[in-house]
Write an enzyme that holds these catalytic residues in place. Structure first.
Site: not given
Lengths: 384, 291
Positions: B210, B249
């Site tokens: 990511e 995150h």
């Protein structure tokens, strides 16, 4: 999370760091504000993103009218997608030199990265391209290690900068460690003729995971619920929620950060506007619909939300229990009248589906995420 | 970090074995086939309900059981303490699922792990698994299918979803490691690459990456450096995330134009990896290959 410059500087000042006297104003308060003495001011838009100076967010003023004029002209403006929260008006600093000093967590190096340059200012990134202009070292997160790593860098500075920068390095390293910061950047770091120093601009990023052991920082964050909206939401509710597009069509009630992020990417690729990101973390619902209710309440602010997409990939969570909580949450937020598409996968799927069917609500249940996405697209298009 | 190794029968202790998470997951891991040999619990813990041999300290547990690995099922502010205790007891592999560990604690833990020549997975991870053999953590059984893919992921749920789709269509996993979503972590993609390089059961690599940080770029460099010759499939999340906004995150943050999907895609494609930004595209890419 990046703090506003004003909040960073006030925290720093409380810890004994030299910062120019300044105050926070907005368009309403600027007329009556008692500006710091000096007759020459810098007016700086307060926004949680870098590159503000180049975007026109900093002005210089020599009269009170000019200060107020700049504030009124820039109030409510948006810099790099972030709304200006207000302005810090500071006394202009008379300086001899502008240097650069920063400490940041270096994830790849697993330490604290120290960056130091004799040439600070807005073009520091361009200067850094020249060989040797930006000095760099890695230290462990303690004062002794940082001092040891910084010493050889300081020795490479011009003589006139060494003493003030050595002092700044010690004091700023202490601040960085005391606040559990992930970034503390002072640029420009002004050095005056008498070899004293003062922080011209300051970027301070805090570790949200450490707020629990810093009540003083938690207070700062909570004092600006509109600026630090996501952090305040997480403090209040214990999970992540980010509004992405106030005109979004799809309210997302999802679990898992990575999958929710991916879902947003895929929606945008499919031409759909997601309203929000969220990671409700079903493992922590503990038999209560509270988190689901909080998310649904947020959707009530989205004027164009036409469908709610639920995505729960449950490793352990019982889906029948989740279905019960979802129905309770929908009962608790009657403002949400739009159709719901629920993608559920995991334990007890059939029981969950039956429970939802029996409720008589307009909830489409599917096990397949792409199918759920297609149904959400269809619902959004039917409304548009 | 030093060479990561994993054996299906390795002896594992659960730190925090009597907590809500600890007792539940100790039982589930055991049922899955993990060789859980004991646990540690605080002095005030209720011990009568535990099915595991319980110890006051890691050192006692290691002395009595010969444990080589541990999983720390403790609150985020207690992870550093738990990791320290495990390392001092001679544990060589520690897995820390907790979300919300302070960054400074993670830096200090990394330094200790290095000093002890151990490996640390996490924090903020569902853990790791060898399908049908063992798991340390809580990767869902429904997604765990034996097969050829070595999996490394920053995200729990994205890996569950992707591996579930692949597994349902006949492509499972050799070893699955969640490296975690935080920026400072025990094991980064590139550091675990040698394990998959040497693992005979791994015939291809699946990376769930990511935005944010430089792990994907480091992985690309490591693929070239060690001459990793197995096919590499990569799914990148967060292409549409606005700059300066964290989505769940802590590591997933684009700042100052760094950490973008573009930079990661270019680096990985440059070393021959197949890179995707939709789950179904990745799944089809893997299925169309001869893996």
């Amino acid at each position: 999370m990046l703090l506003l410059e004003h909040d960073a500087k006030e925290l720093a000042r409380e810890q004994g760091i030299p910062v120019p006297p300044g105050l926070f104003v907005d368009a309403d308060s600027v007329a009556a504000a008692s500006l710091p003495d000096g007759g020459a001011w810098v007016v700086k838009a307060q926004v949680g993103v870098g590159g503000r100076g180049k975007a026109g967010g900093i002005g210089f003023a020599s009269t009170r009218d000019e200060v107020a004029g700049f504030v009124r002209a820039h109030a409510g403006s948006v810099i790099k997608g972030h709304k200006v929260a207000g302005f810090r008006v500071e006394q202009k600093v008379a300086f001899e030199q502008e240097a650069y000093l920063s400490f940041m967590v270096d994830a790849a190096g697993r330490g604290v990265r120290i960056l130091l340059s004799a040439q600070g200012g807005m073009d520091v990134e361009a200067h850094a391209q020249h060989d040797g202009a930006m000095l760099s070292a890695l230290a462990m997160p303690d004062e002794a290690s940082i001092a040891a790593a910084a010493a050889p860098l300081l020795a490479q500075l011009p003589a006139s900068l060494q003493a003030p920068l050595r002092m700044a390095a010690v004091e700023l390293a202490r601040l960085f460690l005391e606040l559990d910061a992930t970034l503390l950047e002072v640029n420009p770091l002004f050095v005056r003729a008498d070899a004293s120093w003062v922080a011209g601009d300051m970027k301070l990023s805090l570790d949200e995971n450490a707020l629990g052991r810093h009540p003083e920082l938690e207070r700062v964050v909570r004092s600006r619920p509109t600026v630090y909206r996501e952090a305040v939401f997480k403090l209040e509710h214990g999970f992540d929620y980010v509004e992405i597009d106030p005109r979004g069509q799809v309210g997302l009630l999802t679990t898992g950060a990575g999958l929710s992020m991916m879902l947003i990417d895929e929606m945008l690729q499919a031409g759909l506007r997601p309203f929000n990101f969220c990671d409700v973390r079903t493992g922590l619902l503990r038999g209560e619909p509270t988190r689901l209710i909080e998310v649904l309440k947020q959707f009530a602010h989205g004027g164009e939300v036409a469908v709610v997409l639920v995505n729960i990939f449950a490793g352990i969570t019982d889906l029948d229990e989740f279905a019960r909580l979802l129905l309770e949450a929908l009962d608790a937020v009657p403002e949400i009248k739009v159709p719901v598409v629920a993608r559920l996968i995991g334990n007890n799927f059939e029981a969950a589906r039956h429970r939802i069917e029996r409720s008589g609500r307009a909830i489409a249940v599917t096990m397949d995420l792409d199918d759920a996405l297609r149904q959400a697209v269809a619902q959004a298009e039917a409304t548009a | 970090m030093s060479g990561f190794t994993l054996h299906p029968g390795m002896k594992v202790i659960v730190q925090g074995a009597t907590g809500r998470m600890g007792s539940r997951h100790a039982e589930l891991m055991k049922q899955y086939g993990t060789n859980i040999v004991g646990g540690t619990a605080g002095a005030s813990a209720r011990r009568d309900e535990s099915a595991l041999p319980l110890f006051d300290h890691c050192a006692d547990a290691v002395a009595a059981t010969g444990a080589q690995a541990s999983i720390t099922l403790v609150p985020p502010m207690d992870v550093l303490k738990a990791v320290t205790e495990a390392l001092e007891a001679g544990i060589k592999l520690v897995v820390s699922p907790s979300e919300g560990m302070p960054v400074r604690d993670a830096l200090l833990a990394c330094e200790l792990v290095k000093e002890h020549g151990a490996s640390w997975i996490g924090p903020s991870t569902p853990g790791l698994a060898i399908p049908k053999r063992m798991k340390l953590g809580f990767i869902p059984d429904v997604s765990l299918v034996p097969g050829p893919l070595g999996v490394m992921s920053k995200s729990g749920t994205l890996s569950y979803e992707t591996c579930f789709r692949l597994g349902s269509r006949g492509v499972g996993q050799s070893t699955w490691i969640g490296v975690g979503g935080d920026s400072v972590k025990g094991s980064r993609f590139a550091e675990l690459l040698p394990y998959f390089h040497h693992d005979a059961d791994t015939r291809a690599l699946l990376i769930l990456g990511e935005i944010g940080g430089t792990e994907e770029e480091e992985l690309a460099a490591a693929i070239e450096r060690i001459g990793f010759a197995k096919p590499v499939f990569v799914l990148l999340a967060g292409a549409s995330a606005p700059e300066g906004v964290t989505m769940g995150h802590a590591g997933a943050l684009v700042q100052g134009g760094r950490g973008t999907v573009k930079s990661k895609t270019e680096a990985l494609r440059g070393v021959g990896a197949a890179v995707f930004t939709r789950i179904e595209d990745l799944v089809n890419g893997v299925l169309a290959s001869d893996v």
